[in-house]
Scaffold this motif. Structure first.
Motif, PDB file in Angstrom:
ATOM      1  N   TYR A   1       5.228   5.855   6.156  1.00 39.26           N
ATOM      2  CA  TYR A   1       6.495   5.778   5.431  1.00 39.26           C
ATOM      3  C   TYR A   1       6.659   7.049   4.605  1.00 39.26           C
ATOM      4  O   TYR A   1       5.687   7.602   4.099  1.00 39.26           O
TER       5      TYR A   1
ATOM      6  N   LYS B   1       1.828   2.861  11.131  1.00 42.12           N
ATOM      7  CA  LYS B   1       3.175   3.240  10.729  1.00 42.12           C
ATOM      8  C   LYS B   1       3.130   3.936   9.374  1.00 42.12           C
ATOM      9  O   LYS B   1       2.518   3.435   8.428  1.00 42.12           O
TER      10      LYS B   1
ATOM     11  N   TYR C   1       8.662   8.944   1.400  1.00 41.87           N
ATOM     12  CA  TYR C   1       9.434   8.777   0.169  1.00 41.87           C
ATOM     13  C   TYR C   1       9.497  10.121  -0.557  1.00 41.87           C
ATOM     14  O   TYR C   1       8.647  10.986  -0.383  1.00 41.87           O
TER      15      TYR C   1
END
Length: 337
Positions: A326, A324, A328
């Protein structure tokens, strides 16, 4: 007198150069390097740059062994040696001559115990020291008070040896330091580079055979640094020039006005944390966006079984393993400790 306060880069390089020199007494050699840096700053501030030369500039900048020149500086044609000590008695004429009688001028530098400040006490001609020692040897019994100490010349009198010039501040004007992440100005698709060396303003560092009209900055690209034998991110920025020189890492030279600080400094392999989290976990960047308003892709280090994966292969590895990811914005991230 002239006060010099070394920054972190100078302190690290002064020490590492002493280590690579193989000095018998590393602290003494480190302090000697700091003394030379102090005198270099004095010269840069007060003396015409074309009339002095520091013999060990490149050696200390790259933390390489010195060339064992017989003197440290040449100023107005005079050979100058810099002596650095915490003990002022080390500057007595007989002790100075015993160390090195072959130079023309000696500059005396006193350092604080923790080496965070150095004061240039003054300078003297070696021939004057010889005369003083000869005079001392004539006397028997108690030495006259006027011979008890060395009456050094004030530092500003060094300017009298050369042409009549006004004070000249020739300190570097560029804003960059080793370790800074930069991009080429005006290029929206420019890759992020890492500042390795900031050259002195007078250094003629040409690009493609053309001289640079301004101060030069040398950078390396993370993709090249990542192929080296060590993790360059763990190296103190002050020592990047030493690492790149040792490993023959290709550097690129830019005029400092042609560089900007990177608004999105993160590249694959960087360790980061989310500044908005109270107790953030460490993550590793797997891909960066060129635009600071776009996202930076990361995975948390706890997701990876092997933290030694090459940064260039992180993205494909995460895709293959179905990890997974992420996203930002660069503003959300800061460097991990």
């Amino acid at each position: 007198m002239y006060l010099y306060t070394p920054d972190g880069v100078d302190r690290q390089r002064a020490h590492h150069q002493a280590v690579k020199q193989g000095a018998d007494n590393i602290p003494t050699k480190r302090r000697g390097n700091l003394g030379e840096l102090a005198f270099e700053q004095f010269c840069r501030e007060y003396l015409p740059v074309e009339m002095w030369e520091w013999e060990n500039e490149a050696a200390i900048r790259k933390c390489n062994p010195e060339s064992f020149s017989a003197y440290d500086f040449e100023v107005f044609g005079y050979e100058i040696d810099v002596k650095t000590s915490r003990d002022v008695s080390a500057f007595r004429p007989s002790k100075l001559l015993a160390q090195d009688p072959d130079d023309e001028i000696v500059v005396m530098v006193w350092h604080r115990d923790n080496e965070d400040g150095l004061i240039l006490l003054g300078w003297e001609r070696v021939e004057t020291l010889e005369s003083k020692v000869a005079t001392q040897e004539v006397y028997a019994g108690d030495e006259p008070t006027k011979l008890d100490h060395l009456a050094t010349r004030p530092m500003n009198e060094l300017m009298d040896l050369g042409p009549n010039t006004a004070h000249m501040n020739q300190k570097p004007q560029n804003p960059f330091s080793p370790g800074d992440r930069v991009v080429k100005s005006g290029d929206p698709e420019a890759s992020v580079a890492v500042v390795v060396e900031v050259l002195p303003p007078e250094k003629d560092a040409g690009v493609y055979g053309q001289s640079i009209d301004g101060e030069a900055v040398r950078v390396a690209f993370p993709s090249t640094l990542d192929t080296g034998p060590g993790d360059w991110r763990d190296i103190d920025p002050a020592l990047l020039s030493s690492y790149c020189d040792d490993q023959d890492v290709k550097l690129y030279t830019y005029k400092h006005t042609n560089l900007d600080f990177a608004t999105n400094p993160f590249t694959a392999g960087d360790r980061v944390v989310n500044a908005n989290h109270e107790d953030p976990d460490e993550a590793i960047v797997i891909a960066r966006a060129d635009d600071s308003n776009e996202s930076v892709a990361v995975v948390y280090t706890g997701q990876l079984d092997d933290l030694g994966i090459s940064p260039g292969k992180l993205a494909s590895h995460c895709d293959e393993q179905g990890l997974k990811q992420y996203s930002y914005t660069p503003a959300d991230l800061q460097w991990a400790e």
